[in-house]
Design a protein around this motif. Structure first.
Motif, mmCIF file in Angstrom:
data_model
loop_
_atom_site.group_PDB
_atom_site.id
_atom_site.type_symbol
_atom_site.label_atom_id
_atom_site.label_comp_id
_atom_site.label_asym_id
_atom_site.label_seq_id
_atom_site.Cartn_x
_atom_site.Cartn_y
_atom_site.Cartn_z
ATOM 1 N N LEU A 18 -20.464 30.858 -17.855
ATOM 2 C CA LEU A 18 -19.795 29.629 -17.416
ATOM 3 C C LEU A 18 -18.674 29.232 -18.370
ATOM 4 O O LEU A 18 -17.592 28.831 -17.932
ATOM 5 C CB LEU A 18 -20.820 28.506 -17.289
ATOM 6 C CG LEU A 18 -21.762 28.598 -16.085
ATOM 7 C CD1 LEU A 18 -22.964 27.671 -16.266
ATOM 8 C CD2 LEU A 18 -21.028 28.261 -14.794
ATOM 9 N N GLU A 21 -15.762 31.617 -17.749
ATOM 10 C CA GLU A 21 -15.094 31.461 -16.454
ATOM 11 C C GLU A 21 -14.358 30.128 -16.345
ATOM 12 O O GLU A 21 -13.265 30.067 -15.786
ATOM 13 C CB GLU A 21 -16.104 31.607 -15.319
ATOM 14 C CG GLU A 21 -16.599 33.038 -15.153
ATOM 15 C CD GLU A 21 -17.291 33.266 -13.827
ATOM 16 O OE1 GLU A 21 -17.518 32.292 -13.085
ATOM 17 O OE2 GLU A 21 -17.606 34.433 -13.542
ATOM 18 N N ILE A 22 -14.940 29.061 -16.870
ATOM 19 C CA ILE A 22 -14.282 27.753 -16.800
ATOM 20 C C ILE A 22 -13.160 27.675 -17.827
ATOM 21 O O ILE A 22 -12.048 27.254 -17.532
ATOM 22 C CB ILE A 22 -15.317 26.628 -16.982
ATOM 23 C CG1 ILE A 22 -16.313 26.658 -15.813
ATOM 24 C CG2 ILE A 22 -14.628 25.260 -17.063
ATOM 25 C CD1 ILE A 22 -17.535 25.800 -16.009
ATOM 26 N N VAL A 74 -18.356 22.090 -22.039
ATOM 27 C CA VAL A 74 -17.721 22.670 -20.861
ATOM 28 C C VAL A 74 -18.423 22.123 -19.633
ATOM 29 O O VAL A 74 -19.642 22.244 -19.500
ATOM 30 C CB VAL A 74 -17.807 24.207 -20.884
ATOM 31 C CG1 VAL A 74 -17.338 24.803 -19.564
ATOM 32 C CG2 VAL A 74 -16.982 24.760 -22.047
ATOM 33 N N GLY A 76 -19.170 22.047 -15.663
ATOM 34 C CA GLY A 76 -19.129 22.815 -14.434
ATOM 35 C C GLY A 76 -19.061 21.895 -13.235
ATOM 36 O O GLY A 76 -18.739 20.707 -13.359
#
Length: 206
Positions: A18, A21-22, A74, A76
């Motif tokens: 995550l 990807e973020i 981070v 999501g």
């Protein structure tokens, strides 16, 4: 991090995936002026032990960050959960969300490491957007690039604690979880609904 252990990801690599990807985080730390936050693109090392980022010199946080313990978060996907989606009337609304917290000591990067970070970031994201040809700093006037990099400072967070929360109604029975996923999806949060269906299926009765 949510205190309910049901909301910890079972997949060991999910939190790192995550973050990669973020690729964008809020950086928090205490300062003599009180708590401060800045927002920045991030790079997680291959072994998941360090997180690099850069901040404008003008941020209130920047001048206090080197040597400080910081928290990178981070975020999501997230969505409101209506209590009307549950079979039991004695429920309250809640919020489903994904958030990854990383804590550690921040150190300042030298100029060469900052430029390497910027090169890696641009290479990664130019490939993601399919730029052809991709942008590189070779297209810039070197003196102007140097002037612009002088306005930012690179940092590296050595991660000492990961605290991921993947709150996707795992504490609900399968039929209720599906109703919530359907409601979330109908409200326009398809990515969160898909995560709920993928990650929530093995936690019945948790």
């Amino acid at each position: 991090m949510h205190p309910n252990s049901a909301f910890r990801p079972k997949e060991d690599d999910l939190a790192e995936l995550l973050v990669r990807e973020i690729g964008f985080a809020a950086i928090f730390a205490g300062t003599p002026d009180g708590p401060r936050v800045a927002h920045a693109p991030v790079l997680l090392s291959d072994d998941g032990t360090t997180l690099q980022f850069h901040l404008a010199r003008g941020y209130a946080l920047t001048r206090h960050l080197a040597g400080a313990t910081a928290l990178a978060v981070v975020q999501g996907p997230d969505a409101y959960v209506s209590a009307s989606w549950y079979a039991d009337a004695d429920q309250v609304p809640t919020w489903n969300y994904v958030a990854i917290e990383m804590e550690g000591a921040a150190t300042k990067l030298d100029d060469a490491a900052l430029v390497a970070q910027l090169d890696t970031l641009s290479t990664l994201h130019e490939a993601r957007v399919g730029a052809n040809p991709p942008w590189t700093r070779a297209k810039m006037n070197p003196a102007l690039f140097s002037k612009m990099t002088g306005a930012i400072i690179g940092f590296e967070l050595r991660i000492t604690a990961w605290r991921p929360t993947v709150k996707l109604s795992q504490n609900k029975p399968a039929d209720e979880r599906e109703r919530v996923a359907a409601g979330v999806e109908a409200a326009g949060h398809g990515a969160l609904a898909r995560l709920m269906r993928h990650l929530g299926g093995d936690r019945d009765g948790a």
